[in-house]
Design an enzyme around this catalytic site. Sequence first.
Site, PDB file in Angstrom:
ATOM      1  N   HIS A 128      -7.128  -5.601   2.149  1.00  0.00           N
ATOM      2  CA  HIS A 128      -5.973  -5.127   2.929  1.00  0.00           C
ATOM      3  C   HIS A 128      -5.487  -6.259   3.821  1.00  0.00           C
ATOM      4  CE1 HIS A 128      -6.824  -0.686   2.329  1.00  0.00           C
ATOM      5  NE2 HIS A 128      -8.047  -1.151   2.140  1.00  0.00           N
TER       6      HIS A 128
ATOM      7  N   HIS B 101     -10.095  -4.789  -3.499  1.00  0.00           N
ATOM      8  CA  HIS B 101      -8.812  -5.056  -2.857  1.00  0.00           C
ATOM      9  C   HIS B 101      -9.033  -5.484  -1.418  1.00  0.00           C
ATOM     10  CE1 HIS B 101      -9.792  -0.781  -2.568  1.00  0.00           C
ATOM     11  NE2 HIS B 101      -9.252  -0.808  -1.365  1.00  0.00           N
TER      12      HIS B 101
ATOM     13  N   ASP C 174       0.850  -1.192   0.000  1.00  0.00           N
ATOM     14  CA  ASP C 174       0.000   0.000   0.000  1.00  0.00           C
ATOM     15  C   ASP C 174       0.893   1.252   0.000  1.00  0.00           C
ATOM     16  OD1 ASP C 174      -3.189   0.586   1.048  1.00  0.00           O
ATOM     17  OD2 ASP C 174      -1.736   2.227   1.139  1.00  0.00           O
ATOM     18  N   ILE C 175       0.503   2.225  -0.818  1.00  0.00           N
ATOM     19  CA  ILE C 175       1.323   3.439  -0.963  1.00  0.00           C
ATOM     20  C   ILE C 175       1.299   4.311   0.307  1.00  0.00           C
ATOM     21  CG2 ILE C 175      -0.368   5.074  -1.921  1.00  0.00           C
ATOM     22  CD1 ILE C 175       1.713   5.666  -4.139  1.00  0.00           C
TER      23      ILE C 175
ATOM     24  N   GLN D  83     -14.394   2.701   1.096  1.00  0.00           N
ATOM     25  CA  GLN D  83     -13.690   2.373  -0.147  1.00  0.00           C
ATOM     26  C   GLN D  83     -13.324   3.652  -0.902  1.00  0.00           C
ATOM     27  OE1 GLN D  83     -15.874  -0.156  -2.909  1.00  0.00           O
ATOM     28  NE2 GLN D  83     -14.014  -0.704  -4.016  1.00  0.00           N
TER      29      GLN D  83
ATOM     30  N   ASN E 252     -13.144  -3.033   2.025  1.00  0.00           N
ATOM     31  CA  ASN E 252     -14.203  -2.031   2.040  1.00  0.00           C
ATOM     32  C   ASN E 252     -14.983  -2.030   0.725  1.00  0.00           C
ATOM     33  OD1 ASN E 252     -13.160  -1.157   4.551  1.00  0.00           O
ATOM     34  ND2 ASN E 252     -11.696   0.183   3.532  1.00  0.00           N
TER      35      ASN E 252
HETATM   36  P1  5GP Z   1      -9.717   1.688   0.417  1.00  0.00           P
HETATM   37  O1  5GP Z   1      -9.895   2.933   1.234  1.00  0.00           O
HETATM   38  O2  5GP Z   1     -10.342   1.813  -0.958  1.00  0.00           O
HETATM   39  O3  5GP Z   1     -10.160   0.428   1.134  1.00  0.00           O
HETATM   40  O4  5GP Z   1      -8.151   1.510   0.238  1.00  0.00           O
HETATM   41  C1  5GP Z   1      -7.450   2.028  -0.827  1.00  0.00           C
HETATM   42  C2  5GP Z   1      -5.987   1.870  -0.504  1.00  0.00           C
HETATM   43  O5  5GP Z   1      -5.245   2.035  -1.706  1.00  0.00           O
HETATM   44  C3  5GP Z   1      -5.471   2.902   0.482  1.00  0.00           C
HETATM   45  O6  5GP Z   1      -4.916   2.249   1.611  1.00  0.00           O
HETATM   46  C4  5GP Z   1      -4.427   3.681  -0.309  1.00  0.00           C
HETATM   47  O7  5GP Z   1      -3.321   4.043   0.454  1.00  0.00           O
HETATM   48  C5  5GP Z   1      -4.062   2.709  -1.421  1.00  0.00           C
HETATM   49  N1  5GP Z   1      -3.647   3.346  -2.663  1.00  0.00           N
HETATM   50  C6  5GP Z   1      -4.270   4.366  -3.317  1.00  0.00           C
HETATM   51  N2  5GP Z   1      -3.618   4.675  -4.455  1.00  0.00           N
HETATM   52  C7  5GP Z   1      -2.550   3.822  -4.531  1.00  0.00           C
HETATM   53  C8  5GP Z   1      -1.498   3.654  -5.479  1.00  0.00           C
HETATM   54  O8  5GP Z   1      -1.394   4.345  -6.484  1.00  0.00           O
HETATM   55  N3  5GP Z   1      -0.599   2.679  -5.222  1.00  0.00           N
HETATM   56  C9  5GP Z   1      -0.679   1.875  -4.108  1.00  0.00           C
HETATM   57  N4  5GP Z   1       0.261   0.945  -3.964  1.00  0.00           N
HETATM   58  N5  5GP Z   1      -1.656   2.006  -3.195  1.00  0.00           N
HETATM   59  C10 5GP Z   1      -2.587   2.968  -3.399  1.00  0.00           C
END
Ligand code: 5GP
Length: 141
Positions: free
Chosen positions: A101, A99, A30-31, A93, A86
Site C-alpha cells: 500500500h 501488495h 485501491d478500490i 492481509q 500485510n
Molecule cells: P490487505 O488488507 O490485504 O492488505 O489489502 C487489500 C486491499 O485490496 C484493500 O485495501 C482493498 O480495498 C483492496 N482491494 C480488494 N479487492 C480489490 C479489487 O478488486 N480492486 C482493487 N483495486 N482493490 C481491491
Amino acid sequence: MTSCIFCKIVEGTIPGEKVYEDDHVIAFMDIMPVTKGHVLLIPKTHRENVYELTEEEAANLFKAAPKIANALKEEFQPSGMNLLQNNGSFAGQSVYHFHMHLIPRYDKTDGLKVEFNTKVEQFPMDVVSELATNISRRLQE
Ligand code: 5GP
Ligand code: ZN
C-alpha cells in the site's frame, strides 16, 4: 483460470485503475481507498506474501515504489506517506497476492491510524541483543 483478483487485474480480465506498469510490476488505485491517492503496488507474477518473493522480484517492486510515491507527493502534496504491507490474516492481509500500500497522509483525522504501542519494559536491551543475535544467525545460514 486464476481465482486471484489481483492476477485478474494484471491479466485485464477485471478492471483496475492502473497508474503504473513495467515488465515486472503494476500499480493501481485501491478500490476502497483509506485516503485520497491510496495505491497498491504488486508483482505481475502471483506471490502470496513477502516470504515468497525472490530477491529480484522484491528489487523490482522497490524500484517502482519511489517513482509512484513521488508522483503521489507531487500530485496531492500530502503531509506524509505510509508504505504498508500485510502478511497473513493476523497482520490484516485480505488479498493473498503480495501488495504494498502507498497511502498519502493528510492529517490526524484521515482514514488511517498507525500507532506503535511501545512498552519499553517488555524488551530490555539484553533481551533485544539476544534476539538480534538469533536473527542474524539465521540470516547467515
Ligand atoms: P490487505 O488488507 O490485504 O492488505 O489489502 C487489500 C486491499 O485490496 C484493500 O485495501 C482493498 O480495498 C483492496 N482491494 C480488494 N479487492 C480489490 C479489487 O478488486 N480492486 C482493487 N483495486 N482493490 C481491491
Ligand atoms: Zn495473484
